[in-house]
Structure formats: structure tokens, C-alpha cells
Design an enzyme around this catalytic site. Structure first.
Site, PDB file in Angstrom:
ATOM      1  N   GLY A 129       0.809  -1.229   0.000  1.00 40.87           N
ATOM      2  CA  GLY A 129       0.000   0.000   0.000  1.00 40.87           C
ATOM      3  C   GLY A 129       0.835   1.270   0.000  1.00 40.87           C
ATOM      4  CD  GLU A 152       0.540  -5.691  -2.064  1.00 40.42           C
ATOM      5  OE1 GLU A 152       1.474  -6.056  -2.824  1.00 40.42           O
ATOM      6  OE2 GLU A 152       0.170  -4.518  -1.969  1.00 40.42           O
TER       7      GLU A 152
HETATM    8  N1  COA Z   1       2.134  -3.732   8.885  1.00 44.89           N
HETATM    9  C1  COA Z   1       2.281  -3.731  10.219  1.00 44.89           C
HETATM   10  N2  COA Z   1       3.480  -3.646  10.835  1.00 44.89           N
HETATM   11  C2  COA Z   1       4.554  -3.546  10.055  1.00 44.89           C
HETATM   12  C3  COA Z   1       4.489  -3.538   8.658  1.00 44.89           C
HETATM   13  C4  COA Z   1       3.203  -3.636   8.066  1.00 44.89           C
HETATM   14  N3  COA Z   1       3.034  -3.594   6.740  1.00 44.89           N
HETATM   15  N4  COA Z   1       5.733  -3.450   8.148  1.00 44.89           N
HETATM   16  C5  COA Z   1       6.566  -3.388   9.208  1.00 44.89           C
HETATM   17  N5  COA Z   1       5.860  -3.449  10.364  1.00 44.89           N
HETATM   18  C6  COA Z   1       6.353  -3.396  11.735  1.00 44.89           C
HETATM   19  C7  COA Z   1       6.996  -4.708  12.163  1.00 44.89           C
HETATM   20  O1  COA Z   1       6.015  -5.607  12.613  1.00 44.89           O
HETATM   21  C8  COA Z   1       7.903  -4.228  13.254  1.00 44.89           C
HETATM   22  O2  COA Z   1       7.138  -3.978  14.418  1.00 44.89           O
HETATM   23  P1  COA Z   1       7.737  -4.349  15.885  1.00 44.89           P
HETATM   24  O3  COA Z   1       9.094  -3.683  15.931  1.00 44.89           O
HETATM   25  O4  COA Z   1       6.743  -3.766  16.822  1.00 44.89           O
HETATM   26  O5  COA Z   1       7.845  -5.837  15.906  1.00 44.89           O
HETATM   27  C9  COA Z   1       8.382  -2.869  12.757  1.00 44.89           C
HETATM   28  O6  COA Z   1       7.404  -2.446  11.808  1.00 44.89           O
HETATM   29  C10 COA Z   1       9.730  -2.914  12.064  1.00 44.89           C
HETATM   30  O7  COA Z   1       9.661  -3.880  11.046  1.00 44.89           O
HETATM   31  P2  COA Z   1      10.717  -5.064  10.902  1.00 44.89           P
HETATM   32  O8  COA Z   1      10.100  -6.116  10.059  1.00 44.89           O
HETATM   33  O9  COA Z   1      11.215  -5.472  12.248  1.00 44.89           O
HETATM   34  O10 COA Z   1      11.890  -4.316  10.140  1.00 44.89           O
HETATM   35  P3  COA Z   1      12.983  -4.955   9.169  1.00 44.89           P
HETATM   36  O11 COA Z   1      13.995  -3.901   8.942  1.00 44.89           O
HETATM   37  O12 COA Z   1      13.450  -6.260   9.700  1.00 44.89           O
HETATM   38  O13 COA Z   1      12.191  -5.268   7.802  1.00 44.89           O
HETATM   39  C11 COA Z   1      10.621  -4.789   6.027  1.00 44.89           C
HETATM   40  C12 COA Z   1      11.637  -4.224   7.054  1.00 44.89           C
HETATM   41  C13 COA Z   1       9.970  -3.603   5.358  1.00 44.89           C
HETATM   42  C14 COA Z   1      11.360  -5.629   4.993  1.00 44.89           C
HETATM   43  C15 COA Z   1       9.576  -5.656   6.761  1.00 44.89           C
HETATM   44  O14 COA Z   1       9.060  -4.910   7.855  1.00 44.89           O
HETATM   45  C16 COA Z   1       8.403  -6.077   5.910  1.00 44.89           C
HETATM   46  O15 COA Z   1       8.536  -6.957   5.091  1.00 44.89           O
HETATM   47  N6  COA Z   1       7.214  -5.453   6.135  1.00 44.89           N
HETATM   48  C17 COA Z   1       5.988  -5.851   5.501  1.00 44.89           C
HETATM   49  C18 COA Z   1       5.916  -5.360   4.088  1.00 44.89           C
HETATM   50  C19 COA Z   1       4.650  -5.857   3.412  1.00 44.89           C
HETATM   51  O16 COA Z   1       4.447  -7.038   3.221  1.00 44.89           O
HETATM   52  N7  COA Z   1       3.811  -4.907   3.022  1.00 44.89           N
HETATM   53  C20 COA Z   1       2.603  -5.192   2.318  1.00 44.89           C
HETATM   54  C21 COA Z   1       1.448  -5.216   3.220  1.00 44.89           C
HETATM   55  S1  COA Z   1      -0.048  -5.552   2.360  1.00 44.89           S
END
Ligand code: COA
Length: 278
Positions: A129, A152
């Protein structure tokens, strides 16, 4: 007290006409969750879209993400993000009836439907998003550390904020398909190469570069800017020859505006135009 998920600041633009022009800067403000978009973010963005549309002083909108907070002692700093997608925690346990109303009235369409120009300032992750919100803007300025993606598919989903459609139109069918079915991220260099980012600058320069572009746009005639946006947008909906006719009729109609005469005279007299906005 819970912080605002969207922080809004209206910045005056010197030299705008009609006077009092503003750039409305909207900062997605959930840095601990990588500015992911929850229901409240959507409500706030939609509310700001209504305000921006009805406030004549707002000439351009810039959307950005908040920078990471200082981490608690011994913890790692969270990465920079525009928005790392929809808030995935809100998807858990929901069925189609639960999510349909939300997706039928969402912030991506509200931003897309603004008649005023919009710029996404992307520093760090723009995923799911987040990429879709950037795609709903007219222009995307990215920092070197920007990363775009539609992950996604890894959640058993597809983009739901217009991503499949807007990506195809912006970067073409092949690259759009690749992004959607692999879920892999693109770095800023590739985003620039395929036209997903309009420009890539260093993180230090990103804010100044973006705001200078927003000011440049905010100093044009607000009326002509709307016509320009509408005409370019028409290309997405209309067959080519109809689009050319639509452009011609918009162009010709501008000859009845005061701002056309003001712009032309200002050029001939080597002055700055003082637009009246009609
Ligand atoms: N929704 C909710 N929470 C999210 C999020 C999302 N889309 N993306 C990241 N967060 C949160 C994590 O749960 C984490 O929370 P916490 O510290 O309370 O546990 C925090 O943000 C940091 O994220 P983290 O995953 O620990 O960071 P990272 O540096 O290891 O990885 C990303 C970064 C962006 C690669 C990874 O967060 C990710 O893959 N996020 C989801 C992306 C996604 O699939 N988006 C599409 C959604 S439809």
C-alpha cells in the site's frame, strides 16, 4: 496520548498567485511500524483530501513518511520508510465482508481523485500500500535508499489499492507483472530506470529537492494546473484520438481565461505573471 497518525503542515509559498498559496505536507507518522497504513491513516488521509480540495490556498500536496524515532537503549534503529504497506495486523482473521467497505472507500482513491497536484517523497521502504500510495500521487521523488515493492503475494494477497492497474500504466505490463507475482523489491536505481521514480536524489537532498519542485508547481496558475492534470489523466481513460480531441478542447477553452492573457503578457513584458486563478 496517542500521536496523530498523519501530521499535516501547510507551508506558505512565497511568490504564489493568487496570494497565500500553500503546500500541504502530509507526514505518515507511525515510524515504529514503518509508517504502515492502518484504518486511522486512511481516515486521516481522506479527511485531508477533502480539506485540500476545498481550500483554494492549497496548491500542491506532498506526502512523506516520518523518520525513525531514536531507539531505546540497546535496540536497533528502525529503517526509514515512506510506508511499508497496509498495517498487516489489521488483516488477521478478517473475511471479505469485513474488509470490503474499507477497500471500497480508501485513501489511495481519495489521493488519486484530487484535482490538485500531488508528490510522493519516498525515503526508504514504499511497499504494498506504500507503493500504491506513491502511485496515487502524480510524481514520485525518491531517495537513494528508497525501495519499492508489491509483496502482497507473500501474504496470499494481491495489491488492493489500485496497484496492479496503476503500475501497468506507469511502468508497463511486463515490469508490473514481475513486481506483483515475484513480490520482490526494486531499488531506487531500477525504480528510476523503469519510470516508477521520476527522480532519485540523496537522502540529504530529498526534502529540499521535493519542496523546490512543489513550490515551482505551486507558483503556476492553480486553474491551469488543474486543467493540465485533467488532460494528462484523460490519456489513461480515453482512446488516443479521443484524448487528442479532449486536449484540444481544454487548450482552446483556456483562451477564455484571464490567466492565459496574464501569462502571455507577462512573457512579452518579461515580468513574473500574477495569476488570478481563472
Ligand atoms: N504492517 C504492520 N506492521 C509492520 C508492517 C506492516 N506492513 N511493516 C513493518 N511493520 C512493523 C513490524 O512488525 C515491526 O514492528 P515491531 O518492531 O513492533 O515488531 C516494525 O514495523 C519494524 O519492522 P521489521 O520487520 O522489524 O523491520 P525490518 O527492517 O526487519 O524489515 C521490512 C523491514 C519492510 C522488509 C519488513 O518490515 C516487511 O517486510 N514489512 C511488511 C511489508 C509488506 O508485506 N507490506 C505489504 C502489506 S499488504
Amino acid at each position: 496520548m496517542e500521536e496523530d497518525v498523519l501530521v499535516v503542515k501547510d507551508i506558505p509559498v512565497e511568490g504564489s498567485s493568487p496570494k497565500g498559496g500553500l503546500i500541504s505536507v502530509w507526514t505518515l507518522n507511525r515510524p515504529d511500524k514503518l509508517n504502515s497504513l492502518n484504518e486511522k491513516s486512511h481516515q486521516s488521509i481522506k479527511k485531508e483530501c477533502l480539506r485540500a480540495e476545498s481550500n483554494d490556498q492549497i496548491r500542491c500536496v506532498v506526502i512523506r513518511g516520518a523518520s525513525p524515532n531514536d531507539p531505546p537503549e540497546g535496540k536497533k534503529r528502525k529503517p526509514h520508510s515512506f510506508a511499508a504497506g497496509a498495517d498487516i495486523s489489521e488483516f488477521s482473521g478478517k473475511n471479505s465482508d469485513d474488509v470490503r467497505p474499507f477497500f471500497e472507500d480508501n485513501a489511495w482513491e481519495a489521493v488519486w481523485n484530487l484535482s490538485k497536484p500531488t508528490i510522493a517523497m519516498v525515503d526508504g521502504f514504499a511497499l504494498g500500500g506504500g507503493t500504491e500510495l506513491a502511485l496515487s500521487c502524480d510524481i514520485r521523488i525518491a531517495s537513494e535508499r528508497a525501495k519499492f515493492g508489491q509483496p502482497e503475494i507473500n501474504l496470499g494477497l494481491i495489491p488492493g489499492g489500485g496497484g496492479t492497474q496503476r503500475l501497468c500504466r506507469l511502468i508497463g505490463y511486463g515490469k508490473a507483472m514481475e513486481m506483483v507475482i515475484t513480490g520482490e523489491m526494486l531499488d531506487s536505481e531500477e525504480a528510476l530506470k523503469i519510470g516508477l521514480a521520476n527522480k532519485v536524489v540523496s537522502s540529504d537532498e530529498l526534502e529540499n529537492f521535493t519542496m523546490d519542485m512543489a513550490k515551482n508547481i505551486a507558483r503556476k496558475s492553480p486553474y491551469t494546473i488543474k486543467v493540465a492534470k485533467r488532460s494528462v489523466r484523460a490519456s489513461l481513460e480515453l482512446p488516443f484520438s479521443e484524448g487528442v480531441l479532449t486536449e484540444r478542447s481544454e487548450f482552446v477553452a483556456l483562451f477564455d481565461t484571464e490567466d492565459k492573457e496574464i501569462g502571455v503578457q507577462a512573457f512579452l513584458e518579461r515580468k513574473q505573471p500574477e495569476w488570478v486563478g481563472n
